[in-house]
Design a protein around this motif. Structure first.
Motif: not given
Lengths: 477, 311
Positions: A73-76, A92-93, A108-111, A116-123
């Motif tokens: 992810i950090s590379r991308e 993040v799904i 999920i927690d680590r990501l 980033g300080e963004f919103l994380v969703a799991t599916a």
């Protein structure tokens, strides 16, 4: 008031077999007329970066290699030219079987800390089907026509179907149908999923590890999967070892079908898929059987906007909702993450409802913060009547009274669909200055959903991601 | 005189022939008393709203639907129709009876029209003004007909009204709130309390002081210019009844203007419209207005000027 505001959104899809990332730009504008109260909506989404499709890094059969995923992810992000801090929303799904693999929740927690300080969703599979249908264009198609559209997202581990008509979700269904349910290595079987083992036993197929691949058995197995898909679409399915969770609940006949996901790529672009030979599994056989199915031929077929990337696109561009523009939030309280929703439904009997609030809050507290560790929860006011000034104040006072009665010291988070958040929030703010308040409207959620609320944008709205955290299988708990 | 037998013979022949075969019609006519009409009234499935008001309707016998395969189709069609109906408050998909609207639809239309007329010619509930502690002044308008015919009269306070305002009101407040019935007294009756109280609360929270509010009978929007001239506030906020329509006769607008004076041009006014139970909820509008007023004070401008200054 007049201009367009732009926010960056990231979508990360970690599937059973592949991982993808997209970065997109969401444009927000006031779509209400000049003489009306502003209504901010996402008016345009533009994908600015699409990652290649990566193999999901796994450690053994059951766990995701988190360090590698983070590196990836950090590379991308670097390739896209964005910093984690630039990302204001997104999702993040974790999809398919990956979600049932043991460390999905930890992931999920680590990501959320790293990406980033963004919103994380799991599916859960339902949400995954919905997101894929939005990314593939099935949802948009259903809004344009009066046809009932089904999107079947077939990835590595599961097929997630979402059915839409007029833009309304009619239902979802998940099947154990996917490309990686049987995997090969050097012409022999290297992995079979438990659902396949059960079928193999029923049909006396020899799919033991190390056995050489039999085309006939694979075709028969793919045929079983095709039957499950057809049965699901036609509503004739009852019990099946391939069914996960509930059988389909929609009643309407389906007119149009669309496939997305990795297997879909092989359905629509046969040549493309065989050449690559990227997937050493049952995927291509399954695609072939589905493509030639006479039963499925009875539906109208449409080619989706996206196949493999439908879910990641949906995650990056379609998961963010925008609150109403007249809301009341204490900025210090935001962002909020993973807030469970407790639904309070107004019955229309005001006095009774005000009494009932007491019991409701006590129950919500027992459910979401039994040890009183300060776990916040959101109250969703469903069917809230059109309140006047005095009733709004009464409601605010009642909430404040109960929060102090139960010594709740987490912020008071209120969500509703009706445009009343500012007046309620303001009443609370003025009359109960000590309380931390987040009161937002024009958001529709359900009991058991989780929400993430981001910090306010310039146009005074907050991005909200609604998610359903149901991991299937239960073995991860 | 014709032979009776012959008459009978001819009659029988005619009847027989008629029974044999119906002449084919060149144009398809809809026969209003045909038991199985070939048309279908779209929107039959739509739930008829109860017509408001005092008129009582006797229930009409329901027509049986034709028991053919078409029934399913009808249901499907009406599903699509429902989607369209949801998108508009216009009277679509209400069905018809022959070439006319159905009685219920027609009565509803008449009722809404009458409500609109009543709203224009009605009087604001005096007890409401008393509760909110608003005194009343008049414009130069003497009666309702003049109000309709001479908009310019509605834009100036009467001489005694002007005097009363000078005597009773604090001069040069930050915000002067005024209320007028305008073209809908019902809008004031229905929405004023919630908008007004909520607006006051919001201004209080923002620490913005307000002048002495009052009610203007039969005022027009530009009456705020006259009030601005007399009291010299920074912002005038006029809560006024909107011209009623057939969707709502009780919609209210809030007109805002930075330092309005006689001769202020329309582009300097700003409006938040559509405040009623079916539009923007009145209490929410009041809470929102506070922040708009704050912005107008911050920029020292309203309307197009404000948009320009905001960039």
């Amino acid at each position: 008031m007049g201009g367009t505001e732009v926010i960056l959104s990231a979508g990360i899809d970690i599937g059973t077999s592949t991982t993808k990332i997209v970065i997109s730009r969401l444009s927000l504008r006031n779509t209400a007329g000049q003489t009306h109260m502003p209504r901010i909506e996402i008016t345009d989404t533009e994908v600015i970066y699409e990652s290649p499709i990566f193999r999901t890094p796994l450690k053994g059969d059951t766990s995701i290699d988190m360090a590698q995923v983070e590196d990836l992810i950090s590379r991308e992000y670097k390739n896209a030219g964005v910093e984690p801090g630039d990302i204001q929303t997104g999702a993040v799904i974790i999809t398919g079987e990956t979600a049932t693999k043991s460390n999905a929740r930890e992931m999920i927690d680590r990501l959320s800390a790293h990406a980033g300080e963004f919103l994380v969703a799991t599916a859960g599979p339902d949400l995954e089907g919905i997101i894929a249908a939005k990314g593939s264009g099935a949802y948009a198609l259903s809004r344009k026509t009066n046809k009932t559209v089904a999107n079947i997202d077939i990835g590595g581990g599961t097929a997630n179907t979402a059915v839409y008509k007029h833009g309304n979700l009619l239902g979802t269904c998940t099947l154990h149908v996917g490309g990686k349910l049987v995997e090969f290595e050097n012409g022999t079987v290297s992995y079979t999923a438990p659902a396949v083992d059960q079928l193999a036993e029923e049909h006396n197929w020899n799919l033991e590890k190390g056995e050489s691949i039999s085309r006939e058995i694979l075709k028969e197995l793919a045929g079983c999967m095709e039957k499950a898909v057809t049965g699901m679409l036609k509503g004739t399915m009852k019990e099946s070892p391939l069914l996960i969770g509930q059988p389909p609940e929609w009643k309407e006949d389906i007119d149009i079908i669309m496939f997305s996901g990795g297997v879909a790529e092989c359905i629509y672009n046969e040549e493309n898929c065989k050449e690559k030979g990227m997937y050493d599994d049952i995927g291509t056989t399954l695609a072939e059987v589905l493509r030639n199915s006479s039963e499925l031929g009875g539906f109208e077929w449409r080619v989706p906007d996206e196949t493999v990337r439908a879910t990641v696109l949906g995650a990056g561009t379609q998961t963010t909702e925008i609150s109403g523009s007249t809301i009341q939030v204490d900025e210090g309280t935001l962002p909020l993450r993973n807030i469970p929703v407790a639904e309070f439904r107004f019955s229309g009997e005001w006095k009774e409802d005000m009494d009932r609030l007491d019991n409701f809050l006590e129950q919500a507290l027992t459910l979401y913060d039994p040890e009183r560790e300060g776990n916040a929860f959101a109250v969703y006011f469903d069917d809230i009547p059109l309140l006047g000034f005095k009733t709004i104040q009464e409601l605010g006072d009642r909430l404040a009274e109960l929060y102090s009665k139960y010594h709740i010291n987490t912020p008071l988070i209120i969500v509703m669909e009706r445009d009343l958040a500012k007046s309620l929030g303001q009443s609370l703010h003025i009359r109960h200055k000590e309380m931390e308040i987040v009161c937002i409207d024009q958001i529709r959620v359900e009991n058991g959903d989780y929400i993430d609320v981001s910090t306010p944008l310039n146009s005074e709205v907050v991005p909200v991601v609604i998610k359903t955290l149901t991991f299937h299988g239960g073995e991860e708990e | 005189m014709m032979d009776r037998q012959l008459v009978e013979e001819v009659t029988r022949m005619v009847v027989e022939r008629m029974g044999e075969k119906k002449p084919e019609a060149r144009a398809r006519l809809w026969i209003h008393n045909d038991k199985a009409p070939s048309y279908k009234a779209v929107g039959q499935e739509r739930e008829e709203e109860e017509v408001g008001g005092k008129a009582k309707l006797s229930p009409f016998p329901k027509t049986e639907k034709s028991p053919s395969s078409r029934t399913e189709e009808t249901e499907e069609d009406s599903g699509d129709l429902k989607e369209l109906i949801k998108k508009t408050s216009a009277r679509i998909g209400v069905g018809r009876a022959g070439v006319r609207p159905k009685t219920k639809t027609w009565l509803k239309f008449r009722y809404d029209h009458a409500a609109a007329v009543d709203a224009v010619f009605g009087q604001v509930d005096g007890s409401l003004l008393e509760t909110l502690d608003l005194f009343t002044v008049r414009t130069k308008v003497t009666d309702q007909d003049t109000y309709i015919r001479r908009p310019d009269y509605g834009r100036r306070l009467s001489e005694e009204g002007e005097e009363k305002v000078r005597d009773a009101c604090r001069k040069r407040p930050s915000v002067q709130i005024i209320v007028s019935d305008g073209l809908s007294s019902k809008a004031v009756d229905e929405n004023l309390e919630d908008v007004y109280l909520s607006l006051n609360q919001s201004l209080e929270a923002l620490g913005i002081e307000t002048g002495t509010p009052f009610y203007i009978d039969k005022g027009r929007v530009a009456v705020m210019d006259h009030v601005g001239e007399i009291l010299e506030p920074d912002v005038v906020c006029l809560l006024v009844g909107e011209r009623p329509g057939l969707v709502s006769a009780e919609s209210m607008s809030a007109y805002l203007c930075y330092r309005p004076r006689i001769g202020t041009i329309e582009s300097e006014r700003q409006v938040v419209s559509n405040i009623h139970r079916g539009g923007t909820p009145p209490v929410e509008a009041g809470a929102y207005l506070g922040s708009v007023i704050e912005k107008i004070l911050d920029y020292g401008a309203s309307g197009v000027e404000l948009v320009k200054k905001e960039g």
